[in-house]
Design a protein around this motif. Structure first.
Motif, PDB file in Angstrom:
ATOM      1  N   GLY A   1      -1.377 -34.746 -60.994  1.00 44.75           N
ATOM      2  CA  GLY A   1      -1.972 -33.423 -60.987  1.00 44.75           C
ATOM      3  C   GLY A   1      -1.870 -32.842 -59.458  1.00 44.75           C
ATOM      4  N   PRO A   2      -2.356 -32.010 -58.815  1.00 47.89           N
ATOM      5  CA  PRO A   2      -2.175 -31.531 -57.497  1.00 47.89           C
ATOM      6  C   PRO A   2      -2.846 -32.269 -56.384  1.00 47.89           C
ATOM      7  CG  PRO A   2      -3.772 -29.848 -58.441  1.00 47.89           C
ATOM      8  CD  PRO A   2      -3.173 -31.100 -59.538  1.00 47.89           C
ATOM      9  N   PHE A   3      -2.381 -32.179 -55.290  1.00 50.50           N
ATOM     10  CA  PHE A   3      -2.932 -32.815 -54.212  1.00 50.50           C
ATOM     11  C   PHE A   3      -2.959 -31.792 -53.257  1.00 50.50           C
ATOM     12  CE2 PHE A   3      -2.730 -34.761 -49.724  1.00 50.50           C
ATOM     13  CZ  PHE A   3      -3.804 -35.530 -49.683  1.00 50.50           C
ATOM     14  N   LEU A   4      -4.214 -31.435 -52.799  1.00 49.92           N
ATOM     15  CA  LEU A   4      -4.380 -30.401 -52.015  1.00 49.92           C
ATOM     16  C   LEU A   4      -5.262 -30.516 -50.814  1.00 49.92           C
ATOM     17  CD1 LEU A   4      -3.756 -27.232 -52.469  1.00 49.92           C
ATOM     18  CD2 LEU A   4      -6.134 -26.675 -53.162  1.00 49.92           C
ATOM     19  N   PRO A   5      -4.519 -30.440 -49.727  1.00 51.34           N
ATOM     20  CA  PRO A   5      -5.299 -30.933 -48.326  1.00 51.34           C
ATOM     21  C   PRO A   5      -5.920 -29.495 -47.558  1.00 51.34           C
ATOM     22  CG  PRO A   5      -2.998 -30.623 -48.041  1.00 51.34           C
ATOM     23  CD  PRO A   5      -3.155 -30.376 -49.457  1.00 51.34           C
ATOM     24  N   VAL A   6      -7.181 -29.786 -47.260  1.00 58.72           N
ATOM     25  CA  VAL A   6      -7.942 -28.642 -46.592  1.00 58.72           C
ATOM     26  C   VAL A   6      -8.425 -29.172 -45.113  1.00 58.72           C
ATOM     27  CG1 VAL A   6      -9.917 -27.188 -46.619  1.00 58.72           C
ATOM     28  CG2 VAL A   6      -8.492 -27.793 -48.620  1.00 58.72           C
ATOM     29  N   ASN A   7      -8.091 -28.343 -44.198  1.00 57.06           N
ATOM     30  CA  ASN A   7      -8.400 -28.636 -42.859  1.00 57.06           C
ATOM     31  C   ASN A   7      -9.763 -27.890 -42.466  1.00 57.06           C
ATOM     32  OD1 ASN A   7      -8.895 -29.301 -40.040  1.00 57.06           O
ATOM     33  ND2 ASN A   7      -6.828 -28.367 -39.346  1.00 57.06           N
ATOM     34  N   CYS A   8     -11.052 -28.500 -42.696  1.00 55.51           N
ATOM     35  CA  CYS A   8     -12.157 -27.972 -42.666  1.00 55.51           C
ATOM     36  C   CYS A   8     -12.469 -27.308 -41.087  1.00 55.51           C
ATOM     37  CB  CYS A   8     -13.368 -28.974 -42.695  1.00 55.51           C
ATOM     38  SG  CYS A   8     -13.108 -29.584 -44.413  1.00 55.51           S
ATOM     39  N   ALA A   9     -11.662 -27.765 -40.163  1.00 56.84           N
ATOM     40  CA  ALA A   9     -11.811 -27.377 -38.827  1.00 56.84           C
ATOM     41  C   ALA A   9     -11.158 -26.019 -38.776  1.00 56.84           C
ATOM     42  CB  ALA A   9     -11.424 -28.505 -37.832  1.00 56.84           C
ATOM     43  N   ALA A  10     -10.366 -25.636 -39.731  1.00 58.17           N
ATOM     44  CA  ALA A  10      -9.402 -24.652 -39.365  1.00 58.17           C
ATOM     45  C   ALA A  10     -10.096 -23.172 -40.242  1.00 58.17           C
ATOM     46  CB  ALA A  10      -8.004 -24.614 -39.849  1.00 58.17           C
ATOM     47  N   ILE A  11     -11.317 -23.434 -40.940  1.00 57.09           N
ATOM     48  CA  ILE A  11     -11.866 -22.411 -41.670  1.00 57.09           C
ATOM     49  C   ILE A  11     -12.913 -21.763 -40.821  1.00 57.09           C
ATOM     50  CG2 ILE A  11     -12.731 -21.835 -43.916  1.00 57.09           C
ATOM     51  CD1 ILE A  11     -11.468 -24.393 -45.128  1.00 57.09           C
ATOM     52  N   PRO A  12     -12.898 -20.356 -40.615  1.00 55.89           N
ATOM     53  CA  PRO A  12     -14.000 -19.832 -39.882  1.00 55.89           C
ATOM     54  C   PRO A  12     -15.151 -19.984 -40.942  1.00 55.89           C
ATOM     55  CG  PRO A  12     -12.048 -18.446 -40.193  1.00 55.89           C
ATOM     56  CD  PRO A  12     -11.899 -19.657 -41.042  1.00 55.89           C
ATOM     57  N   GLU A  13     -16.510 -20.110 -40.101  1.00 54.61           N
ATOM     58  CA  GLU A  13     -17.685 -20.506 -40.816  1.00 54.61           C
ATOM     59  C   GLU A  13     -17.863 -19.482 -41.809  1.00 54.61           C
ATOM     60  OE1 GLU A  13     -22.302 -20.844 -39.705  1.00 54.61           O
ATOM     61  OE2 GLU A  13     -20.835 -21.103 -37.912  1.00 54.61           O
ATOM     62  N   ASN A  14     -17.697 -18.173 -41.802  1.00 54.86           N
ATOM     63  CA  ASN A  14     -18.061 -17.179 -42.591  1.00 54.86           C
ATOM     64  C   ASN A  14     -17.192 -16.903 -43.867  1.00 54.86           C
ATOM     65  OD1 ASN A  14     -16.068 -16.304 -41.046  1.00 54.86           O
ATOM     66  ND2 ASN A  14     -16.630 -14.221 -41.236  1.00 54.86           N
ATOM     67  N   LEU A  15     -16.050 -17.831 -44.045  1.00 51.27           N
ATOM     68  CA  LEU A  15     -14.972 -17.605 -44.790  1.00 51.27           C
ATOM     69  C   LEU A  15     -14.948 -19.265 -45.676  1.00 51.27           C
ATOM     70  CD1 LEU A  15     -11.944 -16.113 -43.306  1.00 51.27           C
ATOM     71  CD2 LEU A  15     -13.766 -15.168 -44.721  1.00 51.27           C
ATOM     72  N   VAL A  16     -15.851 -20.100 -45.236  1.00 53.43           N
ATOM     73  CA  VAL A  16     -15.828 -21.544 -45.935  1.00 53.43           C
ATOM     74  C   VAL A  16     -16.245 -21.546 -47.275  1.00 53.43           C
ATOM     75  CG1 VAL A  16     -17.233 -23.698 -46.003  1.00 53.43           C
ATOM     76  CG2 VAL A  16     -16.395 -22.618 -43.723  1.00 53.43           C
ATOM     77  N   GLU A  17     -17.257 -20.626 -47.755  1.00 49.78           N
ATOM     78  CA  GLU A  17     -17.506 -20.540 -49.046  1.00 49.78           C
ATOM     79  C   GLU A  17     -16.515 -19.821 -49.915  1.00 49.78           C
ATOM     80  OE1 GLU A  17     -21.260 -19.203 -51.969  1.00 49.78           O
ATOM     81  OE2 GLU A  17     -21.251 -18.726 -49.843  1.00 49.78           O
ATOM     82  N   SER A  18     -15.824 -18.852 -49.547  1.00 49.98           N
ATOM     83  CA  SER A  18     -14.734 -18.202 -50.301  1.00 49.98           C
ATOM     84  C   SER A  18     -13.533 -19.068 -50.386  1.00 49.98           C
ATOM     85  CB  SER A  18     -14.503 -16.766 -49.732  1.00 49.98           C
ATOM     86  OG  SER A  18     -13.894 -16.891 -48.584  1.00 49.98           O
ATOM     87  N   GLU A  19     -13.036 -19.874 -49.367  1.00 47.25           N
ATOM     88  CA  GLU A  19     -11.981 -20.653 -49.318  1.00 47.25           C
ATOM     89  C   GLU A  19     -12.158 -22.016 -50.237  1.00 47.25           C
ATOM     90  OE1 GLU A  19      -8.842 -20.776 -47.780  1.00 47.25           O
ATOM     91  OE2 GLU A  19      -9.373 -18.699 -47.370  1.00 47.25           O
ATOM     92  N   LEU A  20     -13.231 -22.504 -50.393  1.00 43.80           N
ATOM     93  CA  LEU A  20     -13.662 -23.744 -51.069  1.00 43.80           C
ATOM     94  C   LEU A  20     -13.749 -23.408 -52.530  1.00 43.80           C
ATOM     95  CD1 LEU A  20     -15.788 -26.022 -48.813  1.00 43.80           C
ATOM     96  CD2 LEU A  20     -13.466 -26.286 -49.360  1.00 43.80           C
ATOM     97  N   PHE A  21     -14.851 -22.003 -52.989  1.00 45.27           N
ATOM     98  CA  PHE A  21     -15.025 -22.110 -54.117  1.00 45.27           C
ATOM     99  C   PHE A  21     -14.502 -20.665 -54.830  1.00 45.27           C
ATOM    100  CE2 PHE A  21     -18.747 -23.582 -51.885  1.00 45.27           C
ATOM    101  CZ  PHE A  21     -18.478 -24.951 -52.206  1.00 45.27           C
ATOM    102  N   GLY A  22     -13.645 -19.810 -53.836  1.00 45.63           N
ATOM    103  CA  GLY A  22     -12.937 -18.616 -54.599  1.00 45.63           C
ATOM    104  C   GLY A  22     -13.828 -17.639 -54.592  1.00 45.63           C
ATOM    105  N   VAL A  23     -13.315 -16.229 -54.954  1.00 48.99           N
ATOM    106  CA  VAL A  23     -14.031 -15.047 -54.877  1.00 48.99           C
ATOM    107  C   VAL A  23     -13.614 -14.238 -56.116  1.00 48.99           C
ATOM    108  CG1 VAL A  23     -12.343 -14.216 -53.458  1.00 48.99           C
ATOM    109  CG2 VAL A  23     -14.478 -13.132 -53.304  1.00 48.99           C
ATOM    110  N   GLU A  24     -14.767 -13.348 -56.144  1.00 49.36           N
ATOM    111  CA  GLU A  24     -14.432 -12.439 -57.474  1.00 49.36           C
ATOM    112  C   GLU A  24     -13.980 -11.043 -56.756  1.00 49.36           C
ATOM    113  OE1 GLU A  24     -14.080 -12.860 -60.465  1.00 49.36           O
ATOM    114  OE2 GLU A  24     -15.268 -14.784 -61.058  1.00 49.36           O
ATOM    115  N   ARG A  25     -13.309 -10.321 -57.512  1.00 51.46           N
ATOM    116  CA  ARG A  25     -13.043  -8.868 -57.159  1.00 51.46           C
ATOM    117  C   ARG A  25     -14.367  -8.014 -56.884  1.00 51.46           C
ATOM    118  NH1 ARG A  25      -9.389  -4.732 -60.485  1.00 51.46           N
ATOM    119  NH2 ARG A  25      -9.388  -2.785 -59.200  1.00 51.46           N
TER     120      ARG A  25
END
Length: 601
Positions: free
Chosen positions: A311-335
């Motif tokens: 399966g995939p190995f997906l690294p995420v640098n939490c320090a590089a995600i702006p606070e207001n974009l954390v939810e959309s980066e981790l969980f995705g976004v609907e149109r």
């Protein structure tokens, strides 16, 4: 025929080999010039002590000092417990492995030596390590025919002396470990099995031990050494090439670059064992360690060893995600969830489904984002931003932090419930300064990696460069070492070695280097510059043993010593400037300039 050095009536074996139409495939001990390289001084230079640090090094191999009497007592107890034959096999195997490692060391430290010189270095290495004094009577070989024969005398064997002290005179040879050593050393270099057998022994009342080495098939069919060593006599070790020029690092087989977990130190092995224990489970892992220690490499290793490796190995640098974009980066976004969301997009949790999600620097997440992360990990379900349906996920979480999360919890900056959810199986990765045994291995690993990446033919690190690395504290850990080796590969001369000036070109502050094994006129170890444990005021009050010299006199003596070093290197290389320069670790042009300036050419 090759040109002879001026004032000499002989040529060296190397000159004959270089001038021959094809490289020499046979050799004879009588062909060696006196003082042939690697000399005693060159081999002794590879042995040094990291004083006060609890380490002794032979080139890049860690050594230990142990009393001969301790080995003798251990030998006696093994004989009493398991019998003479079992003890013989155990100690012969130990000697064999020691010979293999020393052969690999000689091939690495003196890669340009022909097979005759490399074989001749074995008795010197054996003597240097203190078990026995080896005198070479004769050896010859023919690689094409697979022929080898040698005779050696051993004086003052420590193994025989210990056997005599515990068991008295023996009816058969007892230098088992010492017989295993040349078998491992010669077989590794020769590329096929060569068995050494002791025919006379000090423990039998002889004046000295006599050892004969021959091809394995020339001994009787039931040679017990094969069973003792547990070998099928397959050519598992490559020998120095004499049938073709040495392969350039540029011609090495290029493998896909992949970070590897490399090390042999105790703390590193503890961390690796924990990785192997947890890898095939589904448990959440928390990697703790300073920046640059290789937490992502460990996370990748856990993923590779797990059932999720496909399966995939997906690294995420939490320090590089702006606070207001954390939810959309981790969980995705609907149109249409917000202005600019023109299309639905899955988050990292969905993209890592069936694999591993690596959350690096998880302590940098905002407090509110920590709560949302906890819910996703705990329930294994999530909602996209602007979405109304729950999406199930099958993701293994590996988190990493360069700060103490328990301290962050006490300070109120990290959620306690998230901490306990992540800290199911914590693994602490030690900093590089606490795993100095791994430095030679890591340096060699990165050297091979960057030679291929940058297409540079660099032969390795000089002794003083490795000494400096061993003494350096590496505040940037593995990442800093990686940068220094890459810098050295780029900066070093083609076909040259990486030296101090190629490594320490930034803001690094070098520590005092480990002491080399230098001998004074009495033959004793003379670690000059050794720091004492005296209080500072007493140290300042102690008078120097010798009066300080005038600056001019000191410089004159330094110049004389340098010129003598150049002359000795040139003499040892048979007048070959290029070989002398390689031996000194400088370029040929630099050596020629200095020698002409000194009037030596």
């Amino acid at each position: 025929m090759p040109k002879r050095p001026s004032g000499s009536d002989s040529v060296t074996l190397r000159q004959v080999s270089e001038a021959a139409a094809s490289p020499m495939l046979r050799g004879d001990f009588r062909q060696l010039a006196s003082g042939a390289s690697p000399t005693w001084a060159e081999l002794a230079d590879a042995l040094h002590f990291s004083l006060g640090d609890g380490r002794i090094w032979l080139n890049d191999q860690r050594m230990v000092l142990i009393q001969s009497q301790v080995l003798g007592r251990l030998r006696q107890e093994i004989i009493d417990a398991f019998g003479m034959e079992t003890a013989k096999g155990i100690f012969m195997r130990v000697g064999y492995m020691q010979g293999v490692r020393d052969a690999e060391l000689v091939m690495k430290r003196f890669p340009d030596q022909d097979l005759t010189h490399a074989l001749a270095a074995g008795p010197r290495m054996h003597t240097l390590e203190g078990f026995v004094k080896v005198v070479t009577r004769h050896f010859e070989f023919d690689r094409e025919k697979g022929f080898y024969h040698g005779e050696f005398h051993w004086h003052d064997s420590s193994e025989a002396a210990e056997h005599l002290s515990h068991h008295g005179l023996s009816a058969e040879p007892v230098c088992w470990m010492q017989a295993g050593y040349p078998t491992g050393y010669t077989s590794t270099l020769f590329g096929r099995p060569v068995l050494f057998r002791e025919t006379e022994c000090l423990a039998m009342g002889a004046a000295h031990c006599v050892v004969i080495g021959k091809n394995a098939e020339e001994w009787e069919a039931d040679a017990p050494e094969k069973a003792y060593l547990g070998l099928q006599w397959k050519a598992r070790h490559s020998a120095p090439s004499t049938s073709a020029p040495a392969a350039s690092p540029l011609n090495e087989t290029v493998k896909p670059e992949r970070d590897e977990v490399v090390g042999v130190s105790a703390r590193f092995l503890t961390a690796r064992l924990m990785v192997e224990k947890v890898a095939d489970t589904q448990a959440t892992v928390l990697l703790v360690g300073e920046s640059g220690v290789g937490k992502e490499v460990f996370a990748q290793q856990i993923h590779r060893l797990s059932s999720r490796a496909r399966g995939p190995f997906l690294p995420v640098n939490c320090a590089a995600i702006p606070e207001n974009l954390v939810e959309s980066e981790l969980f995705g976004v609907e149109r249409g969830a917000f202005t600019g969301a023109v299309a639905s997009r899955p988050g990292t949790f969905e993209r890592a489904n069936g694999g591993t999600l690596f959350l690096d620097e998880v302590a940098s997440l905002a407090y509110a984002a920590q709560g949302k992360l906890l819910r996703a990990i705990q329930e294994r379900k999530l909602e996209r931003v602007g979405g109304t349906r729950l999406i199930e996920t099958d993701v293994r979480i590996i988190a990493a932090s360069n700060v103490d999360l328990a301290e962050e919890v006490r300070a109120g900056r990290f959620r306690q419930d998230l901490y306990f959810r992540l800290c199911v199986f914590p693994i602490t990765i030690p900093p590089l300064r606490e795993r100095r045994d791994d430095l030679p291995l890591l340096a060699d690993h990165f050297l091979r990696q960057f030679r291929l990446r940058h297409g540079r033919h660099v032969r390795g690190l000089t002794r003083r460069a490795m000494d400096a690395l061993l003494a350096y504290d590496f505040p940037g850990n593995i990442r800093e070492l990686q940068n220094m080796i890459e810098r050295g590969v780029i900066f070093a001369e083609p076909d040259g070695q990486i030296d101090l000036q190629h490594l320490f070109t930034g803001s690094e502050t070098r520590s005092a280097k480990p002491e080399n094994l230098a001998l004074n006129r009495l033959g004793r170890i003379d670690p000059t510059g050794l720091q004492t444990d005296y209080p500072e005021n007493l140290r300042k009050s102690r008078k120097p043993e010798y009066p300080a010299q005038p600056r001019e006199t000191a410089l004159e003596e330094l110049t004389i010593a340098e010129n003598r070093l150049f002359a000795e290197a040139l003499a040892q290389s048979g007048g070959n400037l290029s070989a002398a320069a390689r031996h000194l670790g400088i370029s040929r042009a630099k050596l020629e300039y200095r020698m002409r300036k000194a009037g030596l050419l």
